[in-house]
Design a protein around this motif. Structure first.
Motif, PDB file in Angstrom:
ATOM      1  N   VAL A 141      49.707  63.157  64.414  1.00 34.43           N
ATOM      2  CA  VAL A 141      49.458  64.130  63.352  1.00 34.43           C
ATOM      3  C   VAL A 141      48.612  65.305  63.848  1.00 34.43           C
ATOM      4  N   LEU A 142      49.115  66.403  63.765  1.00 33.41           N
ATOM      5  CA  LEU A 142      48.572  67.750  63.952  1.00 33.41           C
ATOM      6  C   LEU A 142      47.698  68.087  62.681  1.00 33.41           C
ATOM      7  N   ALA A 143      46.278  68.332  62.967  1.00 33.48           N
ATOM      8  CA  ALA A 143      45.418  68.404  62.109  1.00 33.48           C
ATOM      9  C   ALA A 143      44.381  69.390  62.305  1.00 33.48           C
ATOM     10  N   THR A 144      43.491  69.845  61.330  1.00 32.62           N
ATOM     11  CA  THR A 144      42.346  70.833  61.502  1.00 32.62           C
ATOM     12  C   THR A 144      41.203  69.954  61.373  1.00 32.62           C
ATOM     13  N   ARG A 145      40.195  69.908  62.016  1.00 36.17           N
ATOM     14  CA  ARG A 145      38.902  69.315  61.863  1.00 36.17           C
ATOM     15  C   ARG A 145      37.451  70.123  61.926  1.00 36.17           C
ATOM     16  N   GLU A 146      36.781  69.852  61.135  1.00 37.70           N
ATOM     17  CA  GLU A 146      35.441  70.386  61.478  1.00 37.70           C
ATOM     18  C   GLU A 146      34.705  69.783  62.638  1.00 37.70           C
ATOM     19  N   GLN A 147      34.307  70.389  63.656  1.00 40.00           N
ATOM     20  CA  GLN A 147      33.399  69.746  64.635  1.00 40.00           C
ATOM     21  C   GLN A 147      32.006  70.145  64.835  1.00 40.00           C
ATOM     22  N   ALA A 183      35.845  75.143  63.122  1.00 39.90           N
ATOM     23  CA  ALA A 183      37.130  74.262  62.775  1.00 39.90           C
ATOM     24  C   ALA A 183      38.111  74.334  64.010  1.00 39.90           C
ATOM     25  N   CYS A 184      38.550  73.154  64.393  1.00 40.09           N
ATOM     26  CA  CYS A 184      39.458  72.834  65.557  1.00 40.09           C
ATOM     27  C   CYS A 184      40.574  72.279  65.368  1.00 40.09           C
ATOM     28  N   ASP A 185      41.672  72.421  65.893  1.00 40.11           N
ATOM     29  CA  ASP A 185      42.829  71.860  65.725  1.00 40.11           C
ATOM     30  C   ASP A 185      42.952  70.501  66.624  1.00 40.11           C
ATOM     31  N   CYS A 186      43.595  69.575  66.273  1.00 37.97           N
ATOM     32  CA  CYS A 186      43.344  68.293  67.185  1.00 37.97           C
ATOM     33  C   CYS A 186      44.897  67.491  66.722  1.00 37.97           C
ATOM     34  N   VAL A 187      45.284  66.562  67.459  1.00 37.57           N
ATOM     35  CA  VAL A 187      46.148  65.810  67.401  1.00 37.57           C
ATOM     36  C   VAL A 187      45.632  64.277  67.392  1.00 37.57           C
ATOM     37  N   LEU A 191      46.760  58.498  54.216  1.00 32.97           N
ATOM     38  CA  LEU A 191      46.434  58.384  55.925  1.00 32.97           C
ATOM     39  C   LEU A 191      45.321  59.378  56.259  1.00 32.97           C
ATOM     40  N   CYS A 192      45.332  60.631  55.937  1.00 30.38           N
ATOM     41  CA  CYS A 192      44.305  61.656  56.258  1.00 30.38           C
ATOM     42  C   CYS A 192      44.465  62.952  55.652  1.00 30.38           C
ATOM     43  N   ARG A 193      43.611  63.848  55.515  1.00 31.13           N
ATOM     44  CA  ARG A 193      43.475  65.141  54.867  1.00 31.13           C
ATOM     45  C   ARG A 193      43.340  66.077  56.056  1.00 31.13           C
ATOM     46  N   GLY A 194      43.839  67.568  55.832  1.00 34.87           N
ATOM     47  CA  GLY A 194      43.754  68.579  56.712  1.00 34.87           C
ATOM     48  C   GLY A 194      44.932  68.388  57.591  1.00 34.87           C
ATOM     49  N   THR A 208      41.396  66.732  70.969  1.00 35.75           N
ATOM     50  CA  THR A 208      40.830  68.082  70.246  1.00 35.75           C
ATOM     51  C   THR A 208      41.017  69.369  71.140  1.00 35.75           C
ATOM     52  N   PHE A 209      41.461  70.425  70.536  1.00 34.58           N
ATOM     53  CA  PHE A 209      41.748  71.585  71.316  1.00 34.58           C
ATOM     54  C   PHE A 209      40.565  72.680  71.194  1.00 34.58           C
ATOM     55  N   HIS A 210      40.616  73.550  72.092  1.00 35.22           N
ATOM     56  CA  HIS A 210      39.525  74.646  71.892  1.00 35.22           C
ATOM     57  C   HIS A 210      39.910  75.557  70.563  1.00 35.22           C
ATOM     58  N   HIS A 211      38.634  75.833  69.721  1.00 38.25           N
ATOM     59  CA  HIS A 211      38.806  76.356  68.575  1.00 38.25           C
ATOM     60  C   HIS A 211      39.601  77.735  68.621  1.00 38.25           C
ATOM     61  N   SER A 212      39.959  78.373  69.663  1.00 32.37           N
ATOM     62  CA  SER A 212      40.773  79.508  69.767  1.00 32.37           C
ATOM     63  C   SER A 212      42.066  79.436  69.704  1.00 32.37           C
ATOM     64  N   MET A 213      42.628  78.031  69.785  1.00 30.43           N
ATOM     65  CA  MET A 213      43.920  77.766  69.792  1.00 30.43           C
ATOM     66  C   MET A 213      44.301  77.130  68.407  1.00 30.43           C
ATOM     67  N   SER A 214      45.339  77.819  67.561  1.00 27.99           N
ATOM     68  CA  SER A 214      45.726  77.250  66.408  1.00 27.99           C
ATOM     69  C   SER A 214      47.128  77.004  66.410  1.00 27.99           C
ATOM     70  N   PHE A 215      47.628  75.722  65.989  1.00 25.36           N
ATOM     71  CA  PHE A 215      48.927  75.279  66.197  1.00 25.36           C
ATOM     72  C   PHE A 215      49.564  75.191  64.569  1.00 25.36           C
ATOM     73  N   LYS A 216      50.926  75.265  64.775  1.00 28.32           N
ATOM     74  CA  LYS A 216      51.522  75.051  63.249  1.00 28.32           C
ATOM     75  C   LYS A 216      52.652  73.999  63.247  1.00 28.32           C
ATOM     76  N   GLN A 217      53.070  73.393  64.718  1.00 26.51           N
ATOM     77  CA  GLN A 217      54.142  72.558  64.437  1.00 26.51           C
ATOM     78  C   GLN A 217      54.156  71.491  65.718  1.00 26.51           C
ATOM     79  N   ILE A 218      54.409  70.391  65.609  1.00 27.09           N
ATOM     80  CA  ILE A 218      54.419  69.307  66.663  1.00 27.09           C
ATOM     81  C   ILE A 218      55.722  68.707  66.733  1.00 27.09           C
ATOM     82  N   VAL A 219      56.355  68.653  67.922  1.00 30.20           N
ATOM     83  CA  VAL A 219      57.612  67.517  68.296  1.00 30.20           C
ATOM     84  C   VAL A 219      57.249  66.880  69.418  1.00 30.20           C
ATOM     85  N   LEU A 220      58.016  65.857  69.548  1.00 37.63           N
ATOM     86  CA  LEU A 220      58.126  64.970  70.580  1.00 37.63           C
ATOM     87  C   LEU A 220      59.337  64.798  71.218  1.00 37.63           C
ATOM     88  N   VAL A 221      59.288  64.622  72.634  1.00 40.63           N
ATOM     89  CA  VAL A 221      60.388  64.545  73.327  1.00 40.63           C
ATOM     90  C   VAL A 221      60.210  63.615  74.685  1.00 40.63           C
TER      91      VAL A 221
END
Length: 445
Positions: free
Chosen positions: A74-80, A91-95, A51-54, A110-123
């Motif tokens: 999908v929470l992922a890291t992409r090169e902008q 490299a920026c994190d994105c959903v 499906l995707c990488r990163g 896509t989020f600002h490059h200063s923000m780094s995430f490790k988990q995502i949940v939905l509610v």
């Protein structure tokens, strides 16, 4: 063959998504077919696609019914691309949001490059789907999207805001989140547990009262009181399970079907220990039932379950059980996690030397069932309370009105006992043979 180990998985309506240890997200074609008798049959997955990488993490609708899992987040890291006037990319994190049916990407934020995430949940529901993102520093941010409009080709901005859990308790560092459609559970690095409950019905099921429920402030975190650090959690629709650092299992919430495994069907408004469960490998709270993956003394694995048994939720126990009983399933030796949906029960077989649960030994003064000095010298002959437990088992068997009921109760008790897997299997088969013999269904006079 392309996967570098299996880190976690998630079944949807048509696929099973698997994330490996280098961030590659695969999806297997779900080979569920209906037979001529209307029963669901499983065939080997016929194909897989990258499906995707990163990818760092992924989530879908938290309800147990996979019909609702239309999209995969999908929470992922992409090169902008490099900013004008510079030569380096960032490299920026994105959903990224994908259709689970086809794997097509329909939305990206896509989020600002200063923000780094490790988990995502939905509610929440589809029209007010809240995405919760956990940073590497233990802070929680959230944003809301209307899932029913994701497939419309348009661009809009979403507002990312600090969750109240991190606003009100900024000194706490959250390490893990769990969610369902109407509540969220947080575990901190100190082993503390905090709750958000968004509906009065679920709040009443979990806590037995509406006294502290505030319908105007759903995000206010509620602390659960436990005597030790919590390492593992599982969250169902209206019940939950916790495992502390000593391997003790606690259950809380609605117990209408016996899904807490306490031996009765009384609701619990606070964490209640299930004494015969020790040091589980994995815990799962599903749709009116619970599952525990455990390891026996001979290092084999077994799957225990309690609650509603309808629809094959508890294989071998179609009528369900108010206590955790051994399910009639062959468990792989390297099974490490379990997941149950409305259609199937899944086990992930993998091994990670860095993520094994390291339970501590309970101090001698706090061992459950240990005798007090005032009980006399004879009590030291039963340090684990085994004789007392056996007397209680005999009392339960004696209270059963018929021989058939006594046989069924004895099966439950065998499931509770800390026996080796081979010994349990022997007792299961012996009891089945005795129960199928002539005269067992005749009520006693």
């Amino acid at each position: 063959m392309l996967a570098h180990g299996y880190r976690r998985f998630l079944p949807t309506k048509d696929h099973v998504f698997i994330l490996d240890y280098v961030g590659t997200l695969f999806f297997l074609k779900n080979a569920l077919v209906s037979s001529t008798f209307g029963q669901i049959q499983w065939r080997r997955a016929c194909r897989y696609v990258v499906l995707c990488r990163g990818a760092k993490d992924f989530a879908s609708d938290p309800r147990c019914d996979t019909v609702y899992r239309k999209y995969l987040y999908v929470l992922a890291t992409r090169e902008q691309p490099a900013v004008v006037g510079t030569t380096s990319s960032r490299a920026c994190d994105c959903v990224e949001v994908y259709l689970q049916s086809s794997g097509q990407r329909v939305f990206k934020m896509t989020f600002h490059h200063s923000m780094s995430f490790k988990q995502i949940v939905l509610v929440g529901q589809e029209t007010q789907r809240a995405l919760l993102l956990l940073t590497e520093e233990g802070k929680i941010y959230s944003l809301v999207v209307n899932e029913t409009q994701l497939d419309q080709p348009r661009s809009y901005t979403v507002q990312l805001a600090l969750r109240k859990m991190s606003q009100c308790l900024p000194h706490l560092r959250v390490t893990y989140m769990a969610s369902n459609q109407s509540s969220i559970l947080y575990i901190t690095d100190q082993g503390g547990v905090y709750f958000e409950v968004h509906t009065p019905g679920v709040y009443r099921d979990l806590f037995g009262t509406l006294q502290a429920f505030d319908p105007l402030d759903h995000q206010m975190p509620l602390a659960l009181s436990l005597p030790a650090k919590v390492l593992v959690c599982a969250l169902g629709y209206n019940h939950l399970g916790l495992v502390d650092e000593f391997g003790r299992t606690f259950m809380q919430g609605n117990n209408r079907y016996g899904q807490l495994g306490t031996g009765d069907k009384m609701d619990r408004g606070e964490p209640t220990q299930v004494h015969y469960l020790q040091r589980p490998i994995a815990l799962w709270c599903g749709l009116n039932h619970s599952l525990v993956l455990s390891q026996t003394s001979d290092f084999s694995k077994e799957l225990l379950g309690c609650g509603c048994g309808a629809g094959g939720r508890l294989p071998g126990w179609p009528k369900g059980s108010a206590s955790f009983v051994k399910l009639h399933i062959q468990v792989p030796l390297c099974a490490c996690s379990v997941c149950s949906t409305r259609e199937c029960l899944y086990m992930l077989s993998s091994h990670d030397i860095e993520h094994s649960l390291a339970y501590r030994d309970l101090p001698a003064s706090r061992v459950g069932g240990s005798p007090e000095p005032s009980q006399g010298a004879g009590a030291s002959q039963d340090p684990g309370g085994t004789a007392q437990a056996c007397e209680e088992y005999l009392s339960q068997i004696h209270s059963c009105p018929t021989l058939q009921d006594r046989m069924a109760k004895m099966k439950e008790i065998v499931g509770w006992m800390p026996l080796m897997a081979a010994q349990k299997d022997f007792f299961w088969e012996a009891l089945d043979m005795l129960q199928s013999g002539p005269g067992t269904s005749t009520p006693e006079s």
